[in-house]
Design a protein around this motif. Structure first.
Motif, PDB file in Angstrom:
ATOM      1  N   GLN A 171       0.820  -1.210   0.000  1.00 60.58           N
ATOM      2  CA  GLN A 171       0.000   0.000   0.000  1.00 60.58           C
ATOM      3  C   GLN A 171       0.856   1.264   0.000  1.00 60.58           C
ATOM      4  N   LEU A 172       2.078   1.151   0.501  1.00 59.79           N
ATOM      5  CA  LEU A 172       2.959   2.311   0.600  1.00 59.79           C
ATOM      6  C   LEU A 172       3.657   2.623  -0.725  1.00 59.79           C
ATOM      7  N   TYR A 173       3.595   1.685  -1.656  1.00 59.76           N
ATOM      8  CA  TYR A 173       4.251   1.862  -2.959  1.00 59.76           C
ATOM      9  C   TYR A 173       3.273   2.222  -4.071  1.00 59.76           C
ATOM     10  N   LEU A 174       1.978   2.321  -3.731  1.00 62.56           N
ATOM     11  CA  LEU A 174       0.956   2.562  -4.753  1.00 62.56           C
ATOM     12  C   LEU A 174       1.230   3.850  -5.528  1.00 62.56           C
ATOM     13  N   GLY A 175       1.179   3.740  -6.849  1.00 64.68           N
ATOM     14  CA  GLY A 175       1.333   4.913  -7.703  1.00 64.68           C
ATOM     15  C   GLY A 175       2.756   5.384  -7.886  1.00 64.68           C
ATOM     16  N   LEU A 176       3.718   4.643  -7.358  1.00 61.96           N
ATOM     17  CA  LEU A 176       5.125   5.056  -7.444  1.00 61.96           C
ATOM     18  C   LEU A 176       5.865   4.176  -8.447  1.00 61.96           C
ATOM     19  N   ARG A 177       6.596   4.821  -9.358  1.00 61.26           N
ATOM     20  CA  ARG A 177       7.372   4.064 -10.346  1.00 61.26           C
ATOM     21  C   ARG A 177       8.844   4.448 -10.344  1.00 61.26           C
ATOM     22  N   SER A 178       9.138   5.671  -9.927  1.00 59.58           N
ATOM     23  CA  SER A 178      10.523   6.116  -9.928  1.00 59.58           C
ATOM     24  C   SER A 178      11.357   5.304  -8.933  1.00 59.58           C
ATOM     25  N   PRO A 179      12.511   4.796  -9.357  1.00 58.36           N
ATOM     26  CA  PRO A 179      13.387   4.053  -8.432  1.00 58.36           C
ATOM     27  C   PRO A 179      13.774   4.883  -7.211  1.00 58.36           C
ATOM     28  N   ARG A 180      13.916   6.187  -7.424  1.00 57.80           N
ATOM     29  CA  ARG A 180      14.305   7.046  -6.299  1.00 57.80           C
ATOM     30  C   ARG A 180      13.157   7.189  -5.302  1.00 57.80           C
ATOM     31  N   ALA A 181      11.934   7.223  -5.802  1.00 57.42           N
ATOM     32  CA  ALA A 181      10.769   7.282  -4.913  1.00 57.42           C
ATOM     33  C   ALA A 181      10.641   5.997  -4.117  1.00 57.42           C
ATOM     34  N   LEU A 182      10.852   4.871  -4.782  1.00 58.63           N
ATOM     35  CA  LEU A 182      10.796   3.582  -4.098  1.00 58.63           C
ATOM     36  C   LEU A 182      11.876   3.494  -3.038  1.00 58.63           C
ATOM     37  N   LEU A 183      13.028   4.114  -3.321  1.00 54.33           N
ATOM     38  CA  LEU A 183      14.124   4.100  -2.361  1.00 54.33           C
ATOM     39  C   LEU A 183      13.754   4.864  -1.097  1.00 54.33           C
ATOM     40  N   LEU A 184      13.031   5.970  -1.237  1.00 53.71           N
ATOM     41  CA  LEU A 184      12.590   6.732  -0.067  1.00 53.71           C
ATOM     42  C   LEU A 184      11.647   5.898   0.787  1.00 53.71           C
ATOM     43  N   VAL A 185      10.704   5.201   0.160  1.00 55.44           N
ATOM     44  CA  VAL A 185       9.784   4.342   0.908  1.00 55.44           C
ATOM     45  C   VAL A 185      10.565   3.268   1.658  1.00 55.44           C
ATOM     46  N   GLN A 186      11.503   2.633   0.965  1.00 53.14           N
ATOM     47  CA  GLN A 186      12.302   1.576   1.586  1.00 53.14           C
ATOM     48  C   GLN A 186      13.111   2.125   2.751  1.00 53.14           C
ATOM     49  N   ASP A 187      13.659   3.328   2.572  1.00 51.85           N
ATOM     50  CA  ASP A 187      14.473   3.939   3.624  1.00 51.85           C
ATOM     51  C   ASP A 187      13.641   4.216   4.873  1.00 51.85           C
ATOM     52  N   LEU A 188      12.446   4.780   4.687  1.00 51.83           N
ATOM     53  CA  LEU A 188      11.585   5.087   5.828  1.00 51.83           C
ATOM     54  C   LEU A 188      11.177   3.812   6.568  1.00 51.83           C
ATOM     55  N   LEU A 189      10.796   2.786   5.805  1.00 53.43           N
ATOM     56  CA  LEU A 189      10.389   1.524   6.429  1.00 53.43           C
ATOM     57  C   LEU A 189      11.540   0.889   7.201  1.00 53.43           C
ATOM     58  N   GLN A 190      12.721   0.875   6.592  1.00 47.45           N
ATOM     59  CA  GLN A 190      13.874   0.265   7.246  1.00 47.45           C
ATOM     60  C   GLN A 190      14.225   0.985   8.534  1.00 47.45           C
ATOM     61  N   ARG A 191      14.195   2.322   8.508  1.00 48.13           N
ATOM     62  CA  ARG A 191      14.561   3.105   9.688  1.00 48.13           C
ATOM     63  C   ARG A 191      13.514   2.959  10.798  1.00 48.13           C
ATOM     64  N   MET A 192      12.252   2.814  10.435  1.00 49.41           N
ATOM     65  CA  MET A 192      11.227   2.581  11.454  1.00 49.41           C
ATOM     66  C   MET A 192      11.380   1.202  12.079  1.00 49.41           C
ATOM     67  N   ARG A 193      11.767   0.236  11.270  1.00 49.95           N
ATOM     68  CA  ARG A 193      11.885  -1.132  11.775  1.00 49.95           C
ATOM     69  C   ARG A 193      13.167  -1.361  12.566  1.00 49.95           C
ATOM     70  N   ASN A 194      14.242  -0.643  12.228  1.00 49.33           N
ATOM     71  CA  ASN A 194      15.495  -0.876  12.958  1.00 49.33           C
ATOM     72  C   ASN A 194      15.674   0.050  14.156  1.00 49.33           C
ATOM     73  N   GLY A 195      14.686   0.930  14.377  1.00 47.00           N
ATOM     74  CA  GLY A 195      14.724   1.763  15.580  1.00 47.00           C
ATOM     75  C   GLY A 195      15.398   3.102  15.434  1.00 47.00           C
ATOM     76  N   SER A 196      15.846   3.466  14.221  1.00 45.02           N
ATOM     77  CA  SER A 196      16.461   4.784  14.064  1.00 45.02           C
ATOM     78  C   SER A 196      15.413   5.879  13.851  1.00 45.02           C
ATOM     79  N   LEU A 197      14.188   5.466  13.521  1.00 46.17           N
ATOM     80  CA  LEU A 197      13.045   6.382  13.496  1.00 46.17           C
ATOM     81  C   LEU A 197      11.997   5.811  14.440  1.00 46.17           C
ATOM     82  N   VAL A 198      11.773   6.484  15.560  1.00 46.41           N
ATOM     83  CA  VAL A 198      10.855   5.961  16.557  1.00 46.41           C
ATOM     84  C   VAL A 198       9.746   6.969  16.829  1.00 46.41           C
ATOM     85  N   ALA A 199       8.793   6.561  17.653  1.00 46.49           N
ATOM     86  CA  ALA A 199       7.629   7.383  17.954  1.00 46.49           C
ATOM     87  C   ALA A 199       8.015   8.795  18.366  1.00 46.49           C
TER      88      ALA A 199
END
Length: 241
Positions: free
Chosen positions: A6-34
């Motif tokens: 759902q977070l990738y809907l409407g996105l085709r640019s590799p750079r846009a996909l990279l931003l989504v991946q970066d945000l998800l990774q940082r939320m999951r590894n604890g570098s972006l927290v509540a």
């Protein structure tokens, strides 16, 4: 439970996909927290070389999934439930006293008194101009708050800014645990009962003294103020005489 697709809907640019991946990774590894604030849209545009419209679409997708909260004029923040959502837990799952994972407000305050006074030394060593500007912003908004909920939000943001300014992964992950406990109804009830006008003014004064000491790179004074602040919160919450 979040469906990453759902977070990738409407996105085709590799750079846009990279931003989504970066945000998800940082939320999951604890570098972006509540309660942590994301970089400004302009910074994300420059970092990932994508348009502001694309950045806004991505942040909107994350907000719709409950991972981010956008506050006009203040920025975009990680929600309290983001970690649980990304771990597959339901957004309304809150630990109870019968749950082994339950952390009481009393346990939280005891741990904070032991651990948080260690932060000033790291902030003095590692804090940047941007870190101190964020602290000042939180002070200003908290003092202008017209409700307990608004004050509590900016109080939370200030402590998030302090943890971020350590530039230490342990303290940013610790912040996430603290905010999970603060999100429980028990903490909120205690805070509402204890947050009198007199107590709020005392907290505001302590916050300002703390930030001033940190800005002056005076770790000892900052540690003293922070310890007194936490002790005062403990007394007010639990009516310790």
């Amino acid at each position: 439970m979040i469906d990453d697709k759902q977070l990738y809907l409407g996105l085709r640019s590799p750079r846009a996909l990279l931003l989504v991946q970066d945000l998800l990774q940082r939320m999951r590894n604890g570098s972006l927290v509540a309660a942590m604030r994301l970089p400004a849209e302009r910074e994300l545009c420059e970092q990932f070389n994508i348009s502001r419209g694309t950045v806004r679409r991505i942040l909107s997708n994350f907000s719709e999934q409950g991972l981010l909260h956008q506050m006009p004029g203040s920025g975009t923040f990680v929600t309290d439930k983001a970690t649980l959502l990304l771990q597959g837990a339901g957004s309304h799952q809150i630990a109870s006293a019968a749950d082994p994972a339950y952390v009481s407000p009393a346990d939280l305050m005891a741990a904070r008194l032991l651990i948080e006074p260690l932060m000033p030394q790291l902030i003095v060593q590692n804090g940047t101009v941007q870190d101190f500007e964020r602290m000042q912003e939180c002070l200003t908004y908290s003092e202008q708050a017209s409700s307990i909920e608004e004050f509590e939000h900016w109080d939370e943001q200030l402590h998030a800014a302090l943890a971020t300014a350590t530039h230490n992964a342990f303290f940013t992950q610790l912040l996430g645990l603290v905010n999970q406990v603060r999100d429980q109804g028990e903490w909120g009830n205690l805070k509402k009962k204890s947050l009198t006008l007199q107590n709020r003014r005392a907290y505001e004064r302590q916050h300002r003294e703390l930030v001033e000491a940190l800005r002056a790179r005076d770790a000892r004074a900052a540690k003293k103020v922070l310890t007194e602040h936490l002790e005062q919160i403990q007394v007010n919450l639990f009516q310790i005489s």
